[in-house]
Scaffold this active site. Structure first.
Site, short mmCIF file in Angstrom:
data_model
loop_
_atom_site.label_atom_id
_atom_site.label_comp_id
_atom_site.label_asym_id
_atom_site.label_seq_id
_atom_site.Cartn_x
_atom_site.Cartn_y
_atom_site.Cartn_z
N ASP A 1 0.88 -1.15 0.00
CA ASP A 1 0.00 0.00 0.00
C ASP A 1 0.94 1.22 0.00
O ASP A 1 2.14 1.06 0.20
CB ASP A 1 -0.85 -0.08 1.28
CG ASP A 1 -1.72 1.14 1.49
OD1 ASP A 1 -2.17 1.71 0.48
OD2 ASP A 1 -1.93 1.53 2.65
N ASP B 1 0.11 4.99 1.41
CA ASP B 1 0.06 5.85 2.60
C ASP B 1 0.24 5.04 3.88
O ASP B 1 -0.45 4.03 4.08
CB ASP B 1 -1.28 6.59 2.65
CG ASP B 1 -1.44 7.52 1.46
OD1 ASP B 1 -0.62 8.45 1.35
OD2 ASP B 1 -2.34 7.29 0.63
N ASP C 1 -1.48 -0.78 6.14
CA ASP C 1 -1.70 -0.35 7.52
C ASP C 1 -3.14 -0.56 7.96
O ASP C 1 -3.44 -0.52 9.14
CB ASP C 1 -1.35 1.14 7.67
CG ASP C 1 -2.31 2.02 6.88
OD1 ASP C 1 -3.07 2.77 7.48
OD2 ASP C 1 -2.30 1.92 5.63
#
Length: 491
Positions: free
Chosen positions: A44, A46, A329
């Protein structure tokens, strides 16, 4: 006797040097993972490839607060509430109808002392009344698969910290000014205001305007990608962020040729829909970032793709199961489907580990915890004695145990404590972390500490019935049972 010698006691129980045992750069395994078998690494963007400084949270909060007042016509008075950096913590639940923020454990019990209305704690008795005489929240209310029940919302990603803080401040404004309001509307408006910050691209603008201020440790991201690529691993990126934003950040961290590291790059993927029920086809962007209309028959290196879905992704790449390790995250929108439906390996990025590890490594925490464990063992044995004197000692110990718990909780976060534990149980967040991730770590740079043929073995933590000889409660499980022993000859 009561708490006379916690210092002596814990100093003698704790082996020397134990206080600095935890290394914040460790990768923790929930499941055995052999990196030798992993050929393909996915990321991913961010809070995975790009880590952001805390000042971003304050910017998001301020902008959303402005939207509340300007677009949603909320009272100007809310402007008086500045961002409170360490008020909220990740993984909390919010009761939408009652306007309460709280921490819930793995068994769906609310942890007393962590229920907040606005910026103030709600007394235990009131919490019990509000939830019908119990502090248990039924499963169907707590959470659907993605952490959203009909009455509760679980805040799981790092971006939700400013949202929880704004909810608390707005609730606080109405309560302290005695203004009647509907908490359900408030929740919806705050959540829309936060969404506007993202949708209108403000966050992207701020970061792109000052990469040095907002992006942390970019050189470590470069080091990870370089190391994986030089070992012949395939790399891919699936992010919800737009290409221009990712491109600028990656150029800053990795260099202008960053795309050479990646075999497939997918932007604006619309996760979690990308991973579960989405049927949107892939579209290609040209070098200016403009959408192309051609049908996508393969995912090629050097191209940028938008949207798409996992079914097509698997078909076009042929990448399957445990050869793939994907880092993200967000436990729900990044990792849950990948692990449960597709058998990919998953790595959860949990930035809070760094701060929490530092707390666990302090002398104060080690001593409090050791004495807390010992006290629990003493309580367990002392309860067998029913004479008044013993009962008095028992009451004193219980009180001391409560006080110690408050001390350990406050070391992490005075309102909500650790994101991983409640008093005696793992949190709901912890349970989901173990359920949806094979590995978890503070940042992807932790990979730099391990050889790429390393095997992660989870610790064999004892099940309750396997551990009669644990140091903390030495006599648990070894109790004499005279009544049953007498019965044994009848059996």
């Amino acid at each position: 006797s009561r708490g006379g010698h916690p210092k002596w006691f814990s100093n003698n129980l704790i082996p020397p040097g134990v206080c600095n045992l935890l290394n914040p750069s460790t990768i923790y395994a929930n499941n055995e993972v052999n990196l030798d078998e992993v050929d393909i690494y996915g990321f991913d963007y961010d809070y995975t490839l790009a880590m952001y400084s805390n000042s971003l949270n304050e910017m998001i909060y301020n902008k959303a607060r402005q939207f509340l007042i300007e677009h949603y016509k909320y009272p100007q008075g809310i402007n008086k509430y500045s961002y409170i950096p360490n008020f909220a913590a990740r993984g909390l639940h919010y009761d939408i109808q009652k306007g309460l923020l709280m921490k819930i454990d793995a068994f769906h019990y609310i942890q007393m002392g962590t229920v907040y209305r606005g910026l103030n704690p709600v007394p235990d008795e009131e919490v019990m009344q509000l939830y019908g005489g119990s502090n248990h929240v039924p499963l169907h209310q707590v959470s659907g698969f993605y952490g959203k029940g009909p009455k509760m919302k679980q805040f799981m990603d790092v971006f939700s910290i400013p949202e929880m803080t704004l909810l608390a401040c707005a609730n606080d404004y109405f309560i302290s000014n005695d203004i009647e309001y509907d908490p359900v509307h408030l929740y919806k408006d705050v959540s829309d205001a936060i969404a506007m910050v993202h949708i209108k691209g403000y966050m992207y603008k701020w970061i792109m305007a000052d990469l040095e201020k907002y992006i942390l440790r970019g050189d470590e991201t470069y080091a990870v990608l370089h190391r994986l690529a030089s070992h012949g691993k395939k790399l891919f990126l699936i992010t919800n962020s737009p290409f221009s934003f990712v491109d600028k950040g990656m150029k800053y961290m990795v260099g202008k040729d960053w795309r050479d590291f990646f075999d497939v790059v997918i932007v604006q993927a619309e996760k979690p829909h990308f991973f579960n029920d989405c049927v949107k086809p892939f579209r290609r962007l040209d070098s200016n970032g403009d959408l192309q209309w051609d049908k996508i028959k393969s995912l090629d290196k050097g191209q940028i793709y938008k949207q798409g879905n996992l079914v097509d992704f698997l078909k076009l790449t042929g990448w399957r199961g445990s050869k793939v390790l994907y880092f993200g995250d967000h436990l729900y929108s990044d990792l849950a489907d990948l692990m449960l439906r597709h058998g990919w390996r998953t790595g959860a990025i949990v930035p809070e580990l760094e701060v929490e590890t530092k707390v666990v490594n302090t002398e104060q925490y080690a001593q409090s915890l050791t004495w807390l464990q010992a006290l629990t063992g003493l309580l367990e044995r002392m309860q067998l004695y029913r004479d008044p004197e013993s009962k008095k000692v028992l009451q004193d110990w219980l009180k001391e145990r409560e006080e110690l718990r408050a001390v350990t909780k406050n070391l992490f976060n005075p309102q909500f404590g650790s994101i991983f534990r409640t008093c005696h149980n793992p949190t709901y967040f912890s349970r989901r972390l173990c359920r949806f991730s094979d590995l978890y770590m503070a940042s992807i740079s932790c990979l730099l500490n391990y050889d790429l043929s390393y095997t992660f073995y989870p610790r064999r933590t004892p099940l309750q019935h396997e551990a009669p000889l644990w140091m903390d409660q030495l006599c648990t499980g070894c109790m004499k049972t005279p009544f049953l022993e007498e019965m044994a000859h009848i059996r």
